[in-house]
Design a protein around this motif. Structure first.
Motif, PDB file in Angstrom:
ATOM      1  N   SER A 150      -7.608  -6.385   2.447  1.00 45.23           N
ATOM      2  CA  SER A 150      -6.517  -5.482   2.123  1.00 45.23           C
ATOM      3  C   SER A 150      -7.036  -4.306   1.302  1.00 45.23           C
ATOM      4  O   SER A 150      -7.913  -4.454   0.451  1.00 45.23           O
ATOM      5  N   THR A 151      -6.494  -3.119   1.580  1.00 45.03           N
ATOM      6  CA  THR A 151      -6.868  -1.943   0.808  1.00 45.03           C
ATOM      7  C   THR A 151      -5.899  -1.709  -0.348  1.00 45.03           C
ATOM      8  O   THR A 151      -6.055  -0.749  -1.100  1.00 45.03           O
ATOM      9  N   GLU A 152      -4.894  -2.575  -0.487  1.00 44.85           N
ATOM     10  CA  GLU A 152      -3.925  -2.409  -1.564  1.00 44.85           C
ATOM     11  C   GLU A 152      -4.422  -3.056  -2.845  1.00 44.85           C
ATOM     12  O   GLU A 152      -5.011  -4.132  -2.839  1.00 44.85           O
ATOM     13  N   GLY A 153      -4.147  -2.384  -3.950  1.00 46.40           N
ATOM     14  CA  GLY A 153      -4.396  -2.945  -5.257  1.00 46.40           C
ATOM     15  C   GLY A 153      -3.152  -2.784  -6.108  1.00 46.40           C
ATOM     16  O   GLY A 153      -2.224  -2.049  -5.745  1.00 46.40           O
ATOM     17  N   TYR A 154      -3.124  -3.463  -7.244  1.00 47.13           N
ATOM     18  CA  TYR A 154      -1.951  -3.412  -8.112  1.00 47.13           C
ATOM     19  C   TYR A 154      -2.382  -3.037  -9.525  1.00 47.13           C
ATOM     20  O   TYR A 154      -3.350  -3.579 -10.060  1.00 47.13           O
ATOM     21  N   ALA A 155      -1.641  -2.092 -10.094  1.00 49.07           N
ATOM     22  CA  ALA A 155      -1.950  -1.589 -11.429  1.00 49.07           C
ATOM     23  C   ALA A 155      -0.707  -1.671 -12.307  1.00 49.07           C
ATOM     24  O   ALA A 155       0.418  -1.837 -11.812  1.00 49.07           O
ATOM     25  N   ASN A 156      -0.895  -1.549 -13.609  1.00 46.82           N
ATOM     26  CA  ASN A 156       0.249  -1.418 -14.501  1.00 46.82           C
ATOM     27  C   ASN A 156       0.912  -0.060 -14.266  1.00 46.82           C
ATOM     28  O   ASN A 156       0.231   0.953 -14.128  1.00 46.82           O
ATOM     29  N   ALA A 157       2.225  -0.057 -14.216  1.00 45.81           N
ATOM     30  CA  ALA A 157       2.941   1.208 -14.105  1.00 45.81           C
ATOM     31  C   ALA A 157       2.671   2.050 -15.356  1.00 45.81           C
ATOM     32  O   ALA A 157       2.521   1.506 -16.453  1.00 45.81           O
ATOM     33  N   PRO A 158       2.590   3.375 -15.222  1.00 48.02           N
ATOM     34  CA  PRO A 158       2.336   4.231 -16.390  1.00 48.02           C
ATOM     35  C   PRO A 158       3.443   4.092 -17.429  1.00 48.02           C
ATOM     36  O   PRO A 158       4.597   3.788 -17.095  1.00 48.02           O
ATOM     37  N   VAL A 159       3.086   4.320 -18.672  1.00 46.49           N
ATOM     38  CA  VAL A 159       4.089   4.334 -19.741  1.00 46.49           C
ATOM     39  C   VAL A 159       4.957   5.574 -19.561  1.00 46.49           C
ATOM     40  O   VAL A 159       4.460   6.700 -19.527  1.00 46.49           O
ATOM     41  N   ALA A 160       6.256   5.362 -19.412  1.00 41.73           N
ATOM     42  CA  ALA A 160       7.182   6.468 -19.156  1.00 41.73           C
ATOM     43  C   ALA A 160       7.696   7.105 -20.444  1.00 41.73           C
ATOM     44  O   ALA A 160       8.263   8.201 -20.419  1.00 41.73           O
ATOM     45  N   LEU A 161       7.517   6.426 -21.568  1.00 45.96           N
ATOM     46  CA  LEU A 161       8.007   6.940 -22.842  1.00 45.96           C
ATOM     47  C   LEU A 161       7.138   8.084 -23.347  1.00 45.96           C
ATOM     48  O   LEU A 161       5.926   8.107 -23.121  1.00 45.96           O
ATOM     49  N   SER A 162       7.755   9.011 -24.048  1.00 46.23           N
ATOM     50  CA  SER A 162       6.995  10.083 -24.690  1.00 46.23           C
ATOM     51  C   SER A 162       6.347   9.558 -25.962  1.00 46.23           C
ATOM     52  O   SER A 162       6.720   8.492 -26.482  1.00 46.23           O
ATOM     53  N   GLY A 163       5.382  10.300 -26.475  1.00 46.80           N
ATOM     54  CA  GLY A 163       4.754   9.909 -27.734  1.00 46.80           C
ATOM     55  C   GLY A 163       5.755   9.818 -28.869  1.00 46.80           C
ATOM     56  O   GLY A 163       5.674   8.929 -29.724  1.00 46.80           O
ATOM     57  N   ALA A 164       6.737  10.721 -28.869  1.00 44.72           N
ATOM     58  CA  ALA A 164       7.768  10.702 -29.915  1.00 44.72           C
ATOM     59  C   ALA A 164       8.620   9.447 -29.823  1.00 44.72           C
ATOM     60  O   ALA A 164       9.004   8.856 -30.846  1.00 44.72           O
TER      61      ALA A 164
END
Length: 226
Positions: A54-68
């Motif tokens: 399989s060419t698919e891999g799984y990653a953590n979704a990016p953090v959607a929160l701002s630094g603030a």
């Protein structure tokens, strides 16, 4: 002989303190990405044969929160625990760097294992790396992850798939990148900063189809626990 683990309030509070830092983060599950298999076309017509892999891999979704937003959450946790509030967010290695302190013998390994499962339950993150200072501690962490599997499975109905990084067995790293389960790689600092292991992590060994292990690790956007 089986160990029996008791759920203790202060350990639950410690895990909650970490997960509360990301309050407001949407649970998007694992993020799918296209893995670079490091293969070149072998057909005259330029077709690529990936075989059955399989060419698919799984990653953590990016953090959607701002630094603030993250800083506001950090300060809320600090206020609840009567800790001086941070003036700024430390984020040179990612969305944020958290310094969590616990006394010796209070169950740090138990707490960060619980924290991994809570981060998965709340936000869908599934890739973690535990970095330790020595081989002896590395082996102890792996043993603890093994011993607590049934205990945490009874609470979360999931088991953490863990392995010890070994530069002679990079197939484990491949499996880590492909899996959408809760995954944890345990590695000691020497693998990053000394000798043969560092060269293998940074370079493109033929045994790993010409890819750099460090790139495979980075693609999963793992959460580091040091």
């Amino acid at each position: 002989m089986k160990f029996k683990f008791k759920v203790q309030r202060y350990q639950t509070d410690a895990a909650d303190a970490v997960t509360s830092v990301f309050e407001g983060q949407p649970n998007q599950g694992a993020s799918v990405y296209l893995r670079d298999l490091g293969r070149k076309p072998k057909c005259a017509q330029g077709e690529i044969d990936f075989g059955d892999e399989s060419t698919e891999g799984y990653a953590n979704a990016p953090v959607a929160l701002s630094g603030a937003d993250i800083l506001a959450n950090v300060r809320a946790v600090q206020r609840r625990n009567q800790i001086p509030e941070s003036e700024e967010l430390f984020c040179s290695m990612g969305a944020c760097q958290l310094d969590v302190e616990m006394e010796t013998g209070t169950g740090k390994t138990y707490v960060y294992t619980k924290t991994m499962l809570e981060l998965n339950r709340l936000y869908g993150w599934c890739k973690f790396i535990v970095v330790v200072p020595s081989v002896a501690i590395r082996e102890g962490v792996a043993k603890s992850l093994e011993n607590t599997q049934e205990h945490f499975f009874s609470q979360y109905h999931k088991k953490i798939r863990f392995f010890i990084y070994d530069s002679d067995n990079l197939t484990e790293l491949d499996a880590y990148s492909q899996s959408s389960d809760v995954n944890c790689m345990v590695i000691n600092m020497q693998a990053f900063n000394s000798g043969r292991n560092q060269r293998i992590i940074d370079q493109r060994p033929d045994s790993f189809r010409g890819r750099r292990p460090i790139d495979v690790i980075a693609a999963t956007r793992p959460i580091l626990i040091i």
